[in-house]
Design an enzyme around this catalytic site. Structure first.
Site, PDB file in Angstrom:
ATOM      1  N   LYS A 182       0.696  -1.225   0.082  1.00  0.00           N
ATOM      2  CA  LYS A 182       0.226  -0.213   0.082  1.00  0.00           C
ATOM      3  C   LYS A 182       0.932   1.200   0.150  1.00  0.00           C
ATOM      4  O   LYS A 182       2.194   1.132   0.186  1.00  0.00           O
ATOM      5  CB  LYS A 182      -0.876  -0.034   1.205  1.00  0.00           C
TER       6      LYS A 182
HETATM    7  C1  LIG Z   1      -9.978  -2.641  -1.455  1.00  0.00           C
HETATM    8  C2  LIG Z   1      -9.242  -3.411  -0.273  1.00  0.00           C
HETATM    9  N1  LIG Z   1      -9.947  -3.350   0.985  1.00  0.00           N
HETATM   10  C3  LIG Z   1      -9.469  -3.963   1.954  1.00  0.00           C
HETATM   11  C4  LIG Z   1      -8.404  -4.494   1.866  1.00  0.00           C
HETATM   12  C5  LIG Z   1      -7.672  -5.365   3.220  1.00  0.00           C
HETATM   13  O1  LIG Z   1      -6.529  -4.894   3.541  1.00  0.00           O
HETATM   14  P1  LIG Z   1      -5.486  -5.239   4.935  1.00  0.00           P
HETATM   15  O2  LIG Z   1      -4.756  -6.117   4.140  1.00  0.00           O
HETATM   16  O3  LIG Z   1      -4.798  -4.033   5.408  1.00  0.00           O
HETATM   17  O4  LIG Z   1      -6.824  -6.128   5.717  1.00  0.00           O
HETATM   18  C6  LIG Z   1      -7.515  -4.691   0.692  1.00  0.00           C
HETATM   19  C7  LIG Z   1      -6.326  -5.154   0.766  1.00  0.00           C
HETATM   20  O5  LIG Z   1      -5.579  -5.309  -0.223  1.00  0.00           O
HETATM   21  C8  LIG Z   1      -8.117  -3.870  -0.340  1.00  0.00           C
HETATM   22  O6  LIG Z   1      -7.296  -3.981  -1.568  1.00  0.00           O
END
Ligand SMILES: Cc1ncc(COP(=O)(O)O)c(C=O)c1O
Length: 404
Positions: free
Chosen positions: A202
């Site tokens: 990210k």
């Molecule tokens: C659109 C979206 N929402 C939520 C997430 C979840 O993020 P995390 O891995 O920090 O839980 C991601 C992860 O890639 C994502 O791309």
């Protein structure tokens, strides 16, 4: 369901020379000396679980996102889950979200006992279509979860216009969108709760991590307590000289806190977040320029008046002009030593959600069309101009070989 990757030959495997000799990944974290120094300082500090650094990270992300409160947590998934639970989403409630998202969004709704209601997307931004949200509203709708896809802010004016009069919570998935804005209003300043991700790929990373921001102090307190077993807000201090051994549990909470070791990485990243974003914008601008005369490739749209966070650079293949499909295109890129990916496999293509939600192919035509064409190209702050040129050279080479 089997992977659509084909076993077909590629230009490179047929005796050609790949554009690069070294593999270029889709994303590489941009972690430097400052992050390392802050982590070591934390390890030496005697306090390595949630503490002042995690608190500071939450505060600073909130400030960056134009929100009053920020809570650093273990992932964006945790932040989304906390946002739903703290807003009272429960058995029998419905929550509307986009078909073009990561599965975490829908999973956390199921964990609350709520019914996920899936809506199609807009063809340009690939964000949730407010008209589809409107059609999906029922008396049971409790919340809307829009996604700032790839870093493009969702159409918040229209989503707010649907949510506010009905008293619906907006739990915005801004996993991709730290640094994005509508005009001068940052993503994070408008929704009931906004979730950012600090996953390895990210825009800002702590390896794993996330942050929930809100303007509502009570919601923030509730999320803070739920993130640490449902204990009172200062329970994290119970082993410090200013803390107390006594705590009370007021709800069945979760274990979603972020350790100070990981928060230290995030604090280091924040110091150069502007520079990292500038670099992302420069890479995206270079792609826009260098791919502008390739009619087989549609570049990602940016609506007027928004700041894109440039987390992803998702191109759409004009398949009508090509003799290969997207899977073969990705295989060709791989053979040229260029990494890529697909964001996202639509929710209704996953066996579990088909079964649990009764979804089938044909229900989300805009997302299905986008999915057939989607390829995310490498985009990360450490990319050199040469890297960008290699990606473009590989795209041009594949297109030239397979155009109709
Ligand atoms: C659109 C979206 N929402 C939520 C997430 C979840 O993020 P995390 O891995 O920090 O839980 C991601 C992860 O890639 C994502 O791309």
């Amino acid at each position: 369901m089997t992977s659509p990757t084909t076993g077909a030959e590629t230009l490179a495997s047929k005796g050609g020379t790949p554009v690069r000799t070294k593999f270029l990944p889709l994303a590489v974290p941009f972690v430097g000396e400052r992050e390392k120094a802050l982590v070591l300082e934390t390890l030496d500090s005697g306090w390595i679980t949630t503490g002042t650094r995690a608190l500071e990270l939450g505060d600073r992300v909130a400030a960056l996102a134009g929100a009053r409160h920020g809570l650093a947590v273990s992932s964006a998934t945790a932040a989304l889950h906390l946002g739903l639970v703290a807003n009272g989403v429960n058995e029998g409630d419905e929550v509307i979200t986009s078909v073009n998202t990561f599965v975490a969004c829908v999973n956390v709704m199921e964990h609350c006992g709520a019914r996920p209601v899936i809506a199609d997307i807009e063809a340009d931004t690939l964000c949730i279509d407010p008209a589809a949200v409107q059609r999906a509203l029922t008396e049971r709708t409790k919340a809307i979860m829009p996604i700032d896809y790839g870093g493009h802010p969702c159409d918040m004016d229209r989503i707010e216009a649907l949510a506010r009069p009905r008293n619906l919570a907006i739990i915005e998935d801004a996993a991709h969108a730290l640094g994005a804005a509508w005009g001068d209003r940052p993503v994070g300043s408008r929704a009931t709760v906004t979730a950012f991700s600090f996953y390895a790929t990210k825009n800002l990373t702590t390896g794993e991590g996330g942050c929930a921001v809100t303007n509502d102090g009570e919601l923030n307190d509730r999320m803070r307590s739920l993130s640490l077993h449902g204990m009172d807000r200062d329970a994290w201090k119970r082993y410090t000289d200013t803390g107390s051994w006594y705590y009370e549990v007021t709800a069945a909470g979760y274990k979603y806190n972020l350790s100070d070791v990981l928060a230290a990485i995030g604090l280091g990243q924040l110091e150069r977040f502007d520079d990292m974003q500038k670099r992302r914008h420069a890479v995206a601008a270079a792609y826009d320029r260098l791919l502008g005369d390739v009619p087989e490739v549609r570049r990602p749209a940016v609506r007027p008046g928004v700041t894109h966070a440039r987390h992803l650079y998702p191109i759409a293949l004009e398949l009508e002009r090509l003799r290969i499909d997207r899977a073969q295109f990705i295989q060709e890129l791989r053979a040229e030593n260029i990494g890529s990916s697909v964001h996202f496999i639509p929710i209704h293509m996953h066996p579990h959600f088909r079964n649990s939600l009764g979804l089938r192919e044909g229900m989300f035509p805009v997302a299905e069309d986008a999915y057939r064409r989607a390829v995310s190209l490498p985009l990360f702050p450490g990319m050199t101009e040469r890297d960008v040129e290699d990606v473009v050279a590989a795209v041009r080479k594949i297109v030239a070989a397979y155009r109709t």
